[in-house]
Motif scaffolding. Structure first.
Motif, PDB file in Angstrom:
ATOM      1  N   ILE A   1       0.851  -1.190   0.000  1.00 53.85           N
ATOM      2  CA  ILE A   1       0.000   0.000   0.000  1.00 53.85           C
ATOM      3  C   ILE A   1       0.886   1.240   0.000  1.00 53.85           C
ATOM      4  O   ILE A   1       1.785   1.361   0.837  1.00 53.85           O
ATOM      5  CB  ILE A   1      -0.943   0.003   1.222  1.00 53.85           C
ATOM      6  CG1 ILE A   1      -1.842  -1.230   1.191  1.00 53.85           C
ATOM      7  CG2 ILE A   1      -1.768   1.287   1.263  1.00 53.85           C
ATOM      8  CD1 ILE A   1      -2.654  -1.458   2.450  1.00 53.85           C
ATOM      9  N   LYS A   2       0.661   2.122  -0.971  1.00 55.05           N
ATOM     10  CA  LYS A   2       1.538   3.276  -1.104  1.00 55.05           C
ATOM     11  C   LYS A   2       1.156   4.348  -0.065  1.00 55.05           C
ATOM     12  O   LYS A   2      -0.036   4.640   0.108  1.00 55.05           O
ATOM     13  CB  LYS A   2       1.400   3.873  -2.517  1.00 55.05           C
ATOM     14  CG  LYS A   2       2.762   4.206  -3.146  1.00 55.05           C
ATOM     15  CD  LYS A   2       2.605   4.568  -4.619  1.00 55.05           C
ATOM     16  CE  LYS A   2       3.290   5.915  -4.866  1.00 55.05           C
ATOM     17  NZ  LYS A   2       2.653   7.059  -4.250  1.00 55.05           N
ATOM     18  N   VAL A   3       2.157   4.905   0.599  1.00 50.38           N
ATOM     19  CA  VAL A   3       1.894   5.895   1.644  1.00 50.38           C
ATOM     20  C   VAL A   3       2.747   7.121   1.356  1.00 50.38           C
ATOM     21  O   VAL A   3       3.936   6.983   1.076  1.00 50.38           O
ATOM     22  CB  VAL A   3       2.290   5.292   3.019  1.00 50.38           C
ATOM     23  CG1 VAL A   3       2.399   6.349   4.085  1.00 50.38           C
ATOM     24  CG2 VAL A   3       1.301   4.231   3.425  1.00 50.38           C
ATOM     25  N   THR A   4       2.131   8.319   1.404  1.00 50.68           N
ATOM     26  CA  THR A   4       2.940   9.536   1.304  1.00 50.68           C
ATOM     27  C   THR A   4       2.802  10.269   2.637  1.00 50.68           C
ATOM     28  O   THR A   4       1.731  10.260   3.261  1.00 50.68           O
ATOM     29  CB  THR A   4       2.465  10.460   0.160  1.00 50.68           C
ATOM     30  OG1 THR A   4       1.048  10.493   0.197  1.00 50.68           O
ATOM     31  CG2 THR A   4       2.948   9.957  -1.182  1.00 50.68           C
ATOM     32  N   VAL A   5       3.908  10.887   3.066  1.00 52.16           N
ATOM     33  CA  VAL A   5       4.034  11.394   4.425  1.00 52.16           C
ATOM     34  C   VAL A   5       4.308  12.891   4.382  1.00 52.16           C
ATOM     35  O   VAL A   5       5.073  13.348   3.547  1.00 52.16           O
ATOM     36  CB  VAL A   5       5.229  10.657   5.076  1.00 52.16           C
ATOM     37  CG1 VAL A   5       5.730  11.374   6.299  1.00 52.16           C
ATOM     38  CG2 VAL A   5       4.851   9.233   5.394  1.00 52.16           C
ATOM     39  N   GLU A   6       3.666  13.628   5.296  1.00 51.34           N
ATOM     40  CA  GLU A   6       3.883  15.078   5.343  1.00 51.34           C
ATOM     41  C   GLU A   6       4.065  15.495   6.810  1.00 51.34           C
ATOM     42  O   GLU A   6       3.116  15.406   7.603  1.00 51.34           O
ATOM     43  CB  GLU A   6       2.619  15.739   4.781  1.00 51.34           C
ATOM     44  CG  GLU A   6       2.768  17.008   4.022  1.00 51.34           C
ATOM     45  CD  GLU A   6       1.359  17.530   3.716  1.00 51.34           C
ATOM     46  OE1 GLU A   6       1.007  18.581   4.291  1.00 51.34           O
ATOM     47  OE2 GLU A   6       0.614  16.806   3.015  1.00 51.34           O
ATOM     48  N   THR A   7       5.278  15.864   7.171  1.00 53.27           N
ATOM     49  CA  THR A   7       5.495  16.258   8.569  1.00 53.27           C
ATOM     50  C   THR A   7       4.959  17.675   8.764  1.00 53.27           C
ATOM     51  O   THR A   7       5.038  18.489   7.862  1.00 53.27           O
ATOM     52  CB  THR A   7       7.000  16.257   8.919  1.00 53.27           C
ATOM     53  OG1 THR A   7       7.675  16.999   7.897  1.00 53.27           O
ATOM     54  CG2 THR A   7       7.551  14.853   8.943  1.00 53.27           C
ATOM     55  N   PRO A   8       4.387  17.964   9.947  1.00 54.92           N
ATOM     56  CA  PRO A   8       3.841  19.308  10.215  1.00 54.92           C
ATOM     57  C   PRO A   8       4.964  20.356  10.296  1.00 54.92           C
ATOM     58  O   PRO A   8       6.127  19.975  10.459  1.00 54.92           O
ATOM     59  CB  PRO A   8       3.149  19.150  11.565  1.00 54.92           C
ATOM     60  CG  PRO A   8       3.620  17.886  12.164  1.00 54.92           C
ATOM     61  CD  PRO A   8       4.193  17.055  11.086  1.00 54.92           C
TER      62      PRO A   8
ATOM     63  N   GLY B   1       2.342   8.894  11.284  1.00 55.38           N
ATOM     64  CA  GLY B   1       0.882   8.844  11.332  1.00 55.38           C
ATOM     65  C   GLY B   1       0.321   7.704  12.148  1.00 55.38           C
ATOM     66  O   GLY B   1      -0.886   7.457  12.123  1.00 55.38           O
ATOM     67  N   GLN B   2       1.177   7.041  12.923  1.00 53.98           N
ATOM     68  CA  GLN B   2       0.680   5.887  13.695  1.00 53.98           C
ATOM     69  C   GLN B   2      -0.233   6.391  14.818  1.00 53.98           C
ATOM     70  O   GLN B   2      -0.085   7.485  15.330  1.00 53.98           O
ATOM     71  CB  GLN B   2       1.854   5.063  14.234  1.00 53.98           C
ATOM     72  CG  GLN B   2       1.451   3.740  14.884  1.00 53.98           C
ATOM     73  CD  GLN B   2       0.629   2.864  13.942  1.00 53.98           C
ATOM     74  OE1 GLN B   2      -0.585   3.031  13.834  1.00 53.98           O
ATOM     75  NE2 GLN B   2       1.298   1.956  13.217  1.00 53.98           N
ATOM     76  N   GLN B   3      -1.165   5.538  15.227  1.00 55.83           N
ATOM     77  CA  GLN B   3      -2.115   5.899  16.287  1.00 55.83           C
ATOM     78  C   GLN B   3      -1.350   6.217  17.578  1.00 55.83           C
ATOM     79  O   GLN B   3      -0.642   5.369  18.101  1.00 55.83           O
ATOM     80  CB  GLN B   3      -3.039   4.708  16.548  1.00 55.83           C
ATOM     81  CG  GLN B   3      -3.875   4.295  15.363  1.00 55.83           C
ATOM     82  CD  GLN B   3      -5.183   5.069  15.299  1.00 55.83           C
ATOM     83  OE1 GLN B   3      -5.350   6.075  15.985  1.00 55.83           O
ATOM     84  NE2 GLN B   3      -6.100   4.605  14.475  1.00 55.83           N
ATOM     85  N   ALA B   4      -1.559   7.402  18.129  1.00 59.06           N
ATOM     86  CA  ALA B   4      -0.804   7.837  19.320  1.00 59.06           C
ATOM     87  C   ALA B   4      -1.025   6.895  20.507  1.00 59.06           C
ATOM     88  O   ALA B   4      -0.077   6.555  21.219  1.00 59.06           O
ATOM     89  CB  ALA B   4      -1.220   9.259  19.692  1.00 59.06           C
ATOM     90  N   ILE B   5      -2.251   6.451  20.700  1.00 60.16           N
ATOM     91  CA  ILE B   5      -2.536   5.559  21.844  1.00 60.16           C
ATOM     92  C   ILE B   5      -1.765   4.249  21.673  1.00 60.16           C
ATOM     93  O   ILE B   5      -1.190   3.711  22.613  1.00 60.16           O
ATOM     94  CB  ILE B   5      -4.057   5.305  21.953  1.00 60.16           C
ATOM     95  CG1 ILE B   5      -4.747   6.596  22.412  1.00 60.16           C
ATOM     96  CG2 ILE B   5      -4.368   4.155  22.902  1.00 60.16           C
ATOM     97  CD1 ILE B   5      -6.259   6.500  22.521  1.00 60.16           C
ATOM     98  N   TYR B   6      -1.698   3.755  20.429  1.00 56.43           N
ATOM     99  CA  TYR B   6      -0.963   2.526  20.167  1.00 56.43           C
ATOM    100  C   TYR B   6       0.525   2.731  20.446  1.00 56.43           C
ATOM    101  O   TYR B   6       1.162   1.908  21.108  1.00 56.43           O
ATOM    102  CB  TYR B   6      -1.177   2.088  18.712  1.00 56.43           C
ATOM    103  CG  TYR B   6      -0.357   0.885  18.325  1.00 56.43           C
ATOM    104  CD1 TYR B   6       0.815   1.022  17.573  1.00 56.43           C
ATOM    105  CD2 TYR B   6      -0.731  -0.390  18.732  1.00 56.43           C
ATOM    106  CE1 TYR B   6       1.581  -0.082  17.240  1.00 56.43           C
ATOM    107  CE2 TYR B   6       0.035  -1.510  18.400  1.00 56.43           C
ATOM    108  CZ  TYR B   6       1.190  -1.333  17.654  1.00 56.43           C
ATOM    109  OH  TYR B   6       1.958  -2.426  17.316  1.00 56.43           O
TER     110      TYR B   6
ATOM    111  N   VAL C   1      -0.450  11.353   6.808  1.00 63.80           N
ATOM    112  CA  VAL C   1      -0.157  10.243   5.898  1.00 63.80           C
ATOM    113  C   VAL C   1      -1.313  10.090   4.930  1.00 63.80           C
ATOM    114  O   VAL C   1      -2.475  10.119   5.354  1.00 63.80           O
ATOM    115  CB  VAL C   1      -0.002   8.936   6.731  1.00 63.80           C
ATOM    116  CG1 VAL C   1      -0.051   7.715   5.853  1.00 63.80           C
ATOM    117  CG2 VAL C   1       1.279   8.965   7.521  1.00 63.80           C
ATOM    118  N   THR C   2      -1.007  10.003   3.624  1.00 64.01           N
ATOM    119  CA  THR C   2      -2.074   9.688   2.659  1.00 64.01           C
ATOM    120  C   THR C   2      -1.755   8.317   2.076  1.00 64.01           C
ATOM    121  O   THR C   2      -0.587   7.958   1.870  1.00 64.01           O
ATOM    122  CB  THR C   2      -2.139  10.731   1.520  1.00 64.01           C
ATOM    123  OG1 THR C   2      -0.800  11.007   1.118  1.00 64.01           O
ATOM    124  CG2 THR C   2      -2.831  11.996   1.975  1.00 64.01           C
ATOM    125  N   VAL C   3      -2.810   7.547   1.828  1.00 67.39           N
ATOM    126  CA  VAL C   3      -2.686   6.127   1.514  1.00 67.39           C
ATOM    127  C   VAL C   3      -3.309   5.833   0.150  1.00 67.39           C
ATOM    128  O   VAL C   3      -4.354   6.382  -0.182  1.00 67.39           O
ATOM    129  CB  VAL C   3      -3.450   5.355   2.612  1.00 67.39           C
ATOM    130  CG1 VAL C   3      -3.748   3.943   2.194  1.00 67.39           C
ATOM    131  CG2 VAL C   3      -2.672   5.386   3.912  1.00 67.39           C
TER     132      VAL C   3
END
Lengths: 86, 86
Positions: A79-86, B34-39, B81-83
């Motif tokens: 699954i392709k993921v693109t990432v954008e840091t704040p 983008g991982q779930q913070a609680i996790y 994160v966009t998927v």
């Protein structure tokens, strides 16, 4: 191919908590979209053997064969993921 | 804010394996972008307590305070994160 087979298995066994596209629907379930395939395989094996403890995941992973684990890992890794840091 | 503090801590303690933007540089280290913070918090606590076993992570997590764990989880959770499924 492995990822396509993994997608079918994931829709049945994983999507309830990890989402149809690997973006999790539960705050304490990790996103798996684009996750490292080797990491995913290792964690599923650890859940299957009990080396890693989680009630739900131990129960699910116990039913997985080696090839199902390989397929699932390939699917999430594909699954392709693109990432954008704040 | 929590995420900004977590970013500083992550650059020092996590980026070597998990990348500066949470995209891991090692096949057996998970992506955290983008991982779930609680996790993430739960896993860092499990590594700190030893409930979850990994040599490197147990050593690193043992040095983390509760607030550092909260900050790190906020940071990784804040990365957008966009998927795209194949």
């Amino acid at each position: 191919d492995d990822a396509a087979e993994g997608r079918l298995k994931a829709d049945a066994a994983c999507s309830l908590c990890h989402g149809h596209n690997g973006v999790s629907t539960l705050p304490n379930a990790p996103n798996l979209a684009g996750q490292q395939a080797i990491y995913v395989s290792e964690q599923l094996r650890n859940y299957r053997s009990g080396k890693r403890q989680n009630e739900v995941m131990n129960m699910i992973a116990k039913q997985l064969t080696d090839s199902e684990i390989t397929h699932l890992a390939a699917w999430f890794g594909s699954i392709k993921v693109t990432v954008e840091t704040p």
